[in-house]
Design a protein around this motif. Structure first.
Motif, PDB file in Angstrom:
ATOM      1  N   SER A  11       0.883  -1.318  -0.109  1.00 58.83           N
ATOM      2  CA  SER A  11       0.077   0.139  -0.025  1.00 58.83           C
ATOM      3  C   SER A  11       0.900   1.255  -0.209  1.00 58.83           C
ATOM      4  O   SER A  11       0.491   2.344  -0.301  1.00 58.83           O
ATOM      5  CB  SER A  11      -0.732   0.045   1.031  1.00 58.83           C
ATOM      6  N   SER A  12       2.064   1.089   0.281  1.00 55.01           N
ATOM      7  CA  SER A  12       3.100   2.118   0.346  1.00 55.01           C
ATOM      8  C   SER A  12       3.431   2.551  -1.243  1.00 55.01           C
ATOM      9  O   SER A  12       4.254   3.428  -1.145  1.00 55.01           O
ATOM     10  CB  SER A  12       4.159   2.219   1.214  1.00 55.01           C
ATOM     11  N   ARG A  13       3.246   1.894  -1.939  1.00 52.85           N
ATOM     12  CA  ARG A  13       3.816   1.879  -3.462  1.00 52.85           C
ATOM     13  C   ARG A  13       3.487   3.116  -3.861  1.00 52.85           C
ATOM     14  O   ARG A  13       4.426   3.665  -4.914  1.00 52.85           O
ATOM     15  CB  ARG A  13       3.166   0.722  -4.414  1.00 52.85           C
ATOM     16  N   LEU A  14       2.336   3.642  -3.931  1.00 53.44           N
ATOM     17  CA  LEU A  14       2.041   5.075  -4.350  1.00 53.44           C
ATOM     18  C   LEU A  14       2.879   6.140  -3.790  1.00 53.44           C
ATOM     19  O   LEU A  14       2.968   7.297  -4.413  1.00 53.44           O
ATOM     20  CB  LEU A  14       0.616   5.285  -4.270  1.00 53.44           C
ATOM     21  N   ASP A  15       3.478   6.136  -2.576  1.00 53.09           N
ATOM     22  CA  ASP A  15       4.109   7.024  -1.842  1.00 53.09           C
ATOM     23  C   ASP A  15       5.576   7.031  -2.268  1.00 53.09           C
ATOM     24  O   ASP A  15       6.229   8.255  -2.107  1.00 53.09           O
ATOM     25  CB  ASP A  15       4.149   6.849  -0.511  1.00 53.09           C
ATOM     26  N   LYS A  16       5.951   6.219  -2.876  1.00 52.61           N
ATOM     27  CA  LYS A  16       7.451   6.438  -3.558  1.00 52.61           C
ATOM     28  C   LYS A  16       7.500   7.177  -4.731  1.00 52.61           C
ATOM     29  O   LYS A  16       6.539   7.694  -5.477  1.00 52.61           O
ATOM     30  CB  LYS A  16       7.910   4.925  -3.967  1.00 52.61           C
ATOM     31  N   LYS A  17       8.718   7.682  -4.836  1.00 53.28           N
ATOM     32  CA  LYS A  17       8.908   8.739  -5.843  1.00 53.28           C
ATOM     33  C   LYS A  17       8.731   8.178  -7.375  1.00 53.28           C
ATOM     34  O   LYS A  17       8.201   8.868  -8.071  1.00 53.28           O
ATOM     35  CB  LYS A  17      10.555   9.201  -5.947  1.00 53.28           C
ATOM     36  N   ARG A  18       9.030   6.886  -7.743  1.00 53.01           N
ATOM     37  CA  ARG A  18       8.904   6.399  -9.078  1.00 53.01           C
ATOM     38  C   ARG A  18       7.352   6.121  -9.091  1.00 53.01           C
ATOM     39  O   ARG A  18       6.872   5.310  -8.572  1.00 53.01           O
ATOM     40  CB  ARG A  18       9.990   5.434  -9.250  1.00 53.01           C
ATOM     41  N   PRO A  19       6.883   6.705 -10.149  1.00 50.50           N
ATOM     42  CA  PRO A  19       5.305   5.912 -10.358  1.00 50.50           C
ATOM     43  C   PRO A  19       5.457   4.629 -11.000  1.00 50.50           C
ATOM     44  O   PRO A  19       6.462   4.298 -11.666  1.00 50.50           O
ATOM     45  CB  PRO A  19       4.744   7.185 -11.528  1.00 50.50           C
ATOM     46  N   LEU A  20       4.149   4.157 -10.809  1.00 48.95           N
ATOM     47  CA  LEU A  20       4.053   2.842 -11.396  1.00 48.95           C
ATOM     48  C   LEU A  20       3.935   2.942 -12.910  1.00 48.95           C
ATOM     49  O   LEU A  20       3.267   3.650 -13.486  1.00 48.95           O
ATOM     50  CB  LEU A  20       2.558   2.212 -10.951  1.00 48.95           C
ATOM     51  N   ARG A  21       4.682   2.190 -13.583  1.00 50.36           N
ATOM     52  CA  ARG A  21       4.894   2.334 -15.108  1.00 50.36           C
ATOM     53  C   ARG A  21       3.873   1.644 -15.786  1.00 50.36           C
ATOM     54  O   ARG A  21       3.898   0.124 -15.463  1.00 50.36           O
ATOM     55  CB  ARG A  21       6.324   2.171 -15.534  1.00 50.36           C
ATOM     56  N   ILE A  22       2.909   1.931 -16.846  1.00 52.95           N
ATOM     57  CA  ILE A  22       2.061   0.974 -17.436  1.00 52.95           C
ATOM     58  C   ILE A  22       2.368   1.083 -18.791  1.00 52.95           C
ATOM     59  O   ILE A  22       2.075   2.299 -19.178  1.00 52.95           O
ATOM     60  CB  ILE A  22       0.647   1.269 -16.790  1.00 52.95           C
ATOM     61  N   ALA A  23       2.640   0.297 -19.352  1.00 48.41           N
ATOM     62  CA  ALA A  23       2.850   0.182 -20.906  1.00 48.41           C
ATOM     63  C   ALA A  23       1.140  -0.532 -21.560  1.00 48.41           C
ATOM     64  O   ALA A  23       1.176  -1.689 -21.381  1.00 48.41           O
ATOM     65  CB  ALA A  23       4.155  -0.576 -21.307  1.00 48.41           C
ATOM     66  N   LEU A  24       0.840   0.218 -22.447  1.00 48.34           N
ATOM     67  CA  LEU A  24      -0.363  -0.240 -23.166  1.00 48.34           C
ATOM     68  C   LEU A  24       0.046  -0.294 -24.462  1.00 48.34           C
ATOM     69  O   LEU A  24       0.468   0.547 -25.175  1.00 48.34           O
ATOM     70  CB  LEU A  24      -1.708   0.658 -23.047  1.00 48.34           C
ATOM     71  N   VAL A  25       0.046  -1.634 -25.003  1.00 41.43           N
ATOM     72  CA  VAL A  25       0.640  -1.996 -26.387  1.00 41.43           C
ATOM     73  C   VAL A  25      -0.533  -2.311 -27.321  1.00 41.43           C
ATOM     74  O   VAL A  25      -1.180  -3.336 -27.246  1.00 41.43           O
ATOM     75  CB  VAL A  25       1.637  -3.055 -26.320  1.00 41.43           C
ATOM     76  N   ASN A  26      -0.665  -1.548 -28.531  1.00 41.97           N
ATOM     77  CA  ASN A  26      -1.391  -1.981 -29.462  1.00 41.97           C
ATOM     78  C   ASN A  26      -0.562  -2.815 -30.563  1.00 41.97           C
ATOM     79  O   ASN A  26       0.489  -2.814 -31.097  1.00 41.97           O
ATOM     80  CB  ASN A  26      -1.920  -0.812 -30.172  1.00 41.97           C
ATOM     81  N   LEU A  27      -1.118  -4.133 -30.632  1.00 45.66           N
ATOM     82  CA  LEU A  27      -0.343  -5.201 -31.476  1.00 45.66           C
ATOM     83  C   LEU A  27      -0.373  -4.906 -32.931  1.00 45.66           C
ATOM     84  O   LEU A  27      -1.599  -4.334 -33.382  1.00 45.66           O
ATOM     85  CB  LEU A  27      -0.999  -6.297 -30.803  1.00 45.66           C
ATOM     86  N   ALA A  28       0.245  -5.786 -33.449  1.00 43.02           N
ATOM     87  CA  ALA A  28       0.451  -5.697 -35.214  1.00 43.02           C
ATOM     88  C   ALA A  28       0.581  -6.947 -35.477  1.00 43.02           C
ATOM     89  O   ALA A  28       1.038  -7.550 -34.769  1.00 43.02           O
ATOM     90  CB  ALA A  28       1.078  -4.781 -35.643  1.00 43.02           C
ATOM     91  N   SER A  29       0.153  -7.325 -36.809  1.00 41.64           N
ATOM     92  CA  SER A  29       0.591  -8.557 -37.260  1.00 41.64           C
ATOM     93  C   SER A  29       1.521  -8.428 -38.344  1.00 41.64           C
ATOM     94  O   SER A  29       1.534  -7.626 -39.206  1.00 41.64           O
ATOM     95  CB  SER A  29      -0.801  -9.219 -37.999  1.00 41.64           C
ATOM     96  N   GLU A  30       2.621  -9.445 -38.467  1.00 41.46           N
ATOM     97  CA  GLU A  30       3.795  -9.445 -39.477  1.00 41.46           C
ATOM     98  C   GLU A  30       2.964 -10.144 -40.740  1.00 41.46           C
ATOM     99  O   GLU A  30       3.697  -9.901 -41.890  1.00 41.46           O
ATOM    100  CB  GLU A  30       4.822 -10.295 -38.820  1.00 41.46           C
ATOM    101  N   ARG A  31       1.956 -10.819 -40.573  1.00 39.09           N
ATOM    102  CA  ARG A  31       1.463 -11.413 -41.876  1.00 39.09           C
ATOM    103  C   ARG A  31       0.418 -10.882 -42.944  1.00 39.09           C
ATOM    104  O   ARG A  31       0.774 -10.663 -43.906  1.00 39.09           O
ATOM    105  CB  ARG A  31       0.729 -12.681 -41.393  1.00 39.09           C
ATOM    106  N   ASP A  32      -0.714  -9.928 -42.017  1.00 33.85           N
ATOM    107  CA  ASP A  32      -1.556  -9.248 -42.930  1.00 33.85           C
ATOM    108  C   ASP A  32      -2.100  -8.257 -42.364  1.00 33.85           C
ATOM    109  O   ASP A  32      -3.476  -7.957 -42.183  1.00 33.85           O
ATOM    110  CB  ASP A  32      -2.552 -10.454 -43.148  1.00 33.85           C
TER     111      ASP A  32
END
Length: 533
Positions: A11-32
């Motif tokens: 619960s103390s995670r939000l108090d730390k200096k480094r924010p929680l890093r969330i990567a949202l990735v939009n996928l692609a296809s190598e085929r088509d």
């Protein structure tokens, strides 16, 4: 699939200096991927909600793999990106034709940070594909809307709670699918913040094709005004539910105004599942746009029910700036229409195409060939319907029965076809033993190509399409589309006989611009040029 909680988040995670890093990735296809790209609107909604809920306690990044030059191996892109940003949480969004990339990116996410929480979402997740649950690198699957589910998952993850207790998630336990309590669909869409554009390079999307198969006319972005559809077509995913939920028009207008003012948007690609479900509402939106005096363009690359279009709707849309829409015919066989529960009223749809042409709206059509039990004669009915129409472009596909769709069950129940692995959107013939109609794939493909040739390369239709470049698509966009169509049909200008069609095409191709992939660099990996090709 397992939930590795060795990260020690508390619960103390939000108090730390480094924010929680969330990567949202939009996928692609190598085929088509067909060189089609539109902004990842679903991820932008999620980013906006997360920033609204958590503020500076989170850092949300959006990575769009579709912006990567085609010659670059996507697994190397994923590794470079995730090794660089090392996110605590990774959200994946993709379609079923991009299914393999869920596993590639999930693996690289765990390689970069073994204690990362990896969540699969998007249309493919809505199928509840067994492949997602069999992947040990994917911790959770969120099959439906994520704007309420994901923030609660993040809160539980930060606090060290049990994320699998969050309503709306699914996961795997000892090889079995497990389901948390279902989460109701979001009723008040106005309560959602507008999509977040702070991590989006909107300019990078402008020279790609949209779902219409052509490049946009103005500086474009996507827009949802509703979610859900009350039709029950057997080949369709069920991502937003079988009920239409609407944003207020005040809310829609406010978002459009912000995008026009702050992002310089001049074109909106409306991607509702069925925008004209409420025709009076749709016409009111057109009227309000006109009264505001906005000189904008509107396109509907999907989500218009063709047999519900009226002349009043078409006239109002044109006045508001509509210049292109796509209408789904799928099949001209009444039996197939009933089988797949499309229930198109084909006479009304033909009339709508005729009116669209009369009002100068560039009209694309979608058709599919190879439905379960479909005969050669029924396929020909679809081809004849297309050729008799006044549509301006036609995209023709072989049926793809993806996991989680009713048509997948129909194939098993009605045919002796065998399906192995994931299918693609490619119209190229695959394994003949894996098909499910009495018509051989080679014969079906020949019918599609013959119909494409007859449709696109007749003098009257091509002349009309060229006339529409004055008010609809620019000539470079049309040239690119016609070049693609010729390639699909195995035609070259040099081999065509000297005729008005050949001369019109030769003149059109003088306007063809550079390939979009040669023009744009991906915004989120500056070092992409250093990766091996």
């Amino acid at each position: 699939m397992s939930l590795n909680r060795s990260s020690g988040f508390s619960s103390s995670r939000l108090d730390k200096k480094r924010p929680l890093r969330i990567a949202l990735v939009n996928l692609a296809s190598e085929r088509d991927n067909w060189e089609i790209m539109m902004v990842p609107l679903g991820l932008q909604y999620l980013a906006a909600v997360l920033k609204e809920r958590f503020g500076e306690a989170v850092e949300v990044l959006i990575g769009d793999m579709g912006l990567i030059p085609r010659q670059t191996p996507l697994d190397q892109v994923a590794r470079a990106y995730l090794s660089d940003v090392r996110p605590d949480v990774v959200g994946l969004r993709g379609f079923s034709n991009q299914a393999e990339m869920y596993h590639v990116v999930a693996k690289e996410a765990k390689r970069a940070r073994p204690d990362a929480l990896v969540i699969a979402g998007g249309p493919h997740a809505a199928t509840l594909s067994q492949g997602l649950f069999a992947d040990e690198n994917i911790d959770l699957v969120v099959p439906l809307e994520g704007e309420e589910t994901l923030p609660e998952v993040i809160r539980r993850w930060i606090d060290g709670g049990a994320v699998h207790e969050v309503a709306g998630v699914t996961w795997s336990e000892k090889g079995e699918k497990r389901f948390a309590p279902a989460r109701p669909l979001i009723e008040d869409l106005d309560a959602l913040p507008f999509p977040d554009y702070s991590d989006i390079d909107l300019d990078a999307y402008q020279q790609f094709k949209t779902m219409t198969g052509l490049r946009p006319k103005g500086k474009a972005t996507s827009l949802f005004t509703t979610r859900g559809c009350f039709f029950r077509c057997t080949y369709c995913h069920d991502h937003f539910g079988k009920r239409v939920r609407k944003r207020s028009l005040d809310n829609v207008i406010a978002e459009m105004e912000w995008l026009i003012t702050h992002k310089g948007v001049t074109e909106f690609q409306i991607i509702d599942d069925i925008f004209n479900a409420d025709r009076p509402r749709a016409i009111e939106l057109f009227d309000r746009i006109q009264k505001l005096g906005w000189k904008i363009h509107l396109a509907f690359p999907n989500g218009l029910r063709g047999d519900m279009l009226t002349e009043e709707f078409i006239a109002a849309a044109k006045e508001a700036g509509a210049y292109h829409w796509a209408l789904a015919i799928e099949s001209a066989s009444p039996r197939i229409q009933k089988l797949v529960k499309k229930h198109n009223k084909l006479d009304r749809l033909m009339r709508a195409i005729e009116l669209s042409d009369r009002y100068g709206v560039f009209t694309s059509t979608f058709t599919m060939f190879g439905f379960p039990t479909e005969t050669r004669e029924e396929m020909q009915m679809t081809a004849d319907y297309l050729l008799a129409s006044q549509a301006h472009s036609a995209l023709m596909f072989q049926v793809q029965p993806y996991e989680g769709t009713e048509i997948r069950d129909q194939v098993s129940q009605l045919t002796s076809g065998v399906m192995e692995g994931e299918l693609t959107f490619s119209p190229a013939p695959g394994n003949p033993d894996a098909w499910f109609t009495e018509v051989p794939q080679v014969e079906m493909r020949a019918l599609i190509l013959d119909t494409m040739r007859q449709f696109h390369f007749t003098e009257a239709r091509l002349r009309r399409v060229l006339e529409l470049t004055e008010t609809c698509h620019a000539k470079p966009a049309l040239a690119e589309y016609m070049h693609f169509t010729m390639s699909e049909c195995g035609l070259t200008l040099r081999e065509m006989p000297n005729s008005p069609v050949r001369r019109m095409l030769a003149d059109l191709f003088r306007h063809e611009g550079p390939v979009p992939y040669e023009r744009w660099q991906p915004p989120f990996i500056p070092e992409i040029h250093a990766l091996p090709v």
